[in-house]
Design a protein around this motif. Structure first.
Motif, short mmCIF file in Angstrom:
data_model
loop_
_atom_site.label_atom_id
_atom_site.label_comp_id
_atom_site.label_asym_id
_atom_site.label_seq_id
_atom_site.Cartn_x
_atom_site.Cartn_y
_atom_site.Cartn_z
N TYR A 84 0.85 -1.20 0.00
CA TYR A 84 0.00 0.00 0.00
C TYR A 84 0.88 1.25 0.00
N HIS A 85 1.90 1.25 0.83
CA HIS A 85 2.81 2.40 0.92
C HIS A 85 3.67 2.51 -0.34
N ASP A 86 4.17 1.38 -0.84
CA ASP A 86 5.00 1.38 -2.06
C ASP A 86 4.26 2.04 -3.22
N ASP A 87 2.99 1.68 -3.38
CA ASP A 87 2.23 2.18 -4.52
C ASP A 87 1.98 3.68 -4.44
N VAL A 88 1.87 4.20 -3.22
CA VAL A 88 1.76 5.65 -3.06
C VAL A 88 3.08 6.31 -3.46
N MET A 89 4.20 5.76 -2.97
CA MET A 89 5.51 6.31 -3.29
C MET A 89 5.79 6.25 -4.80
N ASP A 90 5.37 5.16 -5.43
CA ASP A 90 5.64 4.96 -6.86
C ASP A 90 4.59 5.61 -7.76
N GLU A 91 3.52 6.13 -7.14
CA GLU A 91 2.39 6.67 -7.92
C GLU A 91 1.87 5.61 -8.90
#
Length: 305
Positions: A84-91
């Motif tokens: 969940y956090h990775d996808d926010v960081m990676d947009e």
């Protein structure tokens, strides 16, 4: 699990079914929206590689039991939370062939749901005793440290390959190490076996991420279940990129220019991916793959026959 005995397959399948049942119970919530957002990626599937490793490691001792299943679920929830956090960081907009939580619910909700899942994982692990809680906390610290360093350039004067392997050990290796460690611990193995499995898991995690980095530039969106080339677009120096940038061959000049430039446009990213992959037997891909194998051998992940 080709080549495995029917009894082993049956045991692992039964264990994974118990892990999945526990995961579904624990991500459920009295608030319908929170329940939906928390279960979004869980219901999309996934390989369940980490809980499978926990179950396998337990077979070095007495095998799967209630604590092993709980530990496997705690590790998988920690992994899901990090996504969940990775996808926010990676947009990122696609994960496991479905829209990401940030694309569907927004960044703030995705971050908070990730936090909620981390909390739920810790709640599960808390029932396994103080040593398990300590391991979970140390794992979380290293995982976050790896993600932070992964988002930063290699410091001046530091070997980029060694720096990158250190990042992989933290952001990917440590959680896989914990998965293997928990399985051996709660399977009743002696301390030396538990430590061996921890070391094995961390090296396996590094190899897993090195392979994933190569897959990211060589696979289609349909094969990956997510958008390829995300790391290239973000300017991350994965091992293939490190070796291309270090090349002195004039034939690599255009690709080097692309990798050092702005890859925000789809056209530039597509050209960089095409140049990285090239035709079968392309030099850059082969050198990156050979370098990855060499690193695995040097760090004891693989042995040459």
């Amino acid at each position: 699990m080709a080549g495995s005995s029917p009894a082993l397959v049956e045991s692992l399948s039964a264990g994974l079914a118990e892990v999945d049942a526990l995961l579904l119970r624990r991500v459920d919530h009295s608030d319908a929206f929170i329940a939906e957002a928390s279960g979004h990626l869980l219901e999309a599937g996934g390989k369940r590689f980490r809980p499978l490793l926990t179950l396998l490691s337990s077979l070095l001792g007495s095998g799967p039991n209630e604590s092993v299943v709980a530990a496997a679920a705690g590790v998988e929830l920690t992994h899901l939370a990090s996504l969940y956090h990775d996808d926010v960081m990676d947009e990122a907009s696609v994960r496991r062939s479905v829209s990401t939580a940030n694309a569907r619910y927004g960044n703030s909700t995705a971050i908070l749901v990730g936090d909620l899942l981390f909390g739920t994982a810790s709640d599960i692990v808390a029932d396994l005793g103080p040593e398990a809680v300590k391991i979970q906390a140390q794992t979380f610290v290293r995982l976050c440290s790896g993600q932070i360093r992964d988002d930063r350039p290699c410091p001046a004067g530091v070997d980029p390959t060694e720096y990158y392997l250190g990042v992989l050990a933290d952001k990917t290796g440590v959680l896989i190490a914990t998965a293997a460690r928990y399985g051996a611990m709660f399977g009743g193995c002696p301390p030396e076996v538990v430590e061996t499995m921890r070391e094995f898991g961390e090296q396996l995690g590094i190899a897993f991420q090195l392979a994933d980095d190569l897959i990211d530039i060589e696979s289609t969106a349909q094969e990956l279940g997510k958008t390829p080339g995300t790391d290239l677009r973000e300017g991350k120096r994965t091992l293939p990129v490190i070796y291309v940038l270090a090349s002195t061959d004039p034939a690599d000049a255009r690709l080097q220019s692309l990798l050092l430039g702005d890859l925000s446009s789809d056209a530039a990213l597509a050209e960089a991916l095409e140049s990285q992959v090239g035709a079968p037997g392309d030099r850059s891909t082969l050198e990156g793959g050979e370098a990855a194998v060499a690193m695995m051998v040097r760090h004891g992940i693989l042995t040459r026959s």
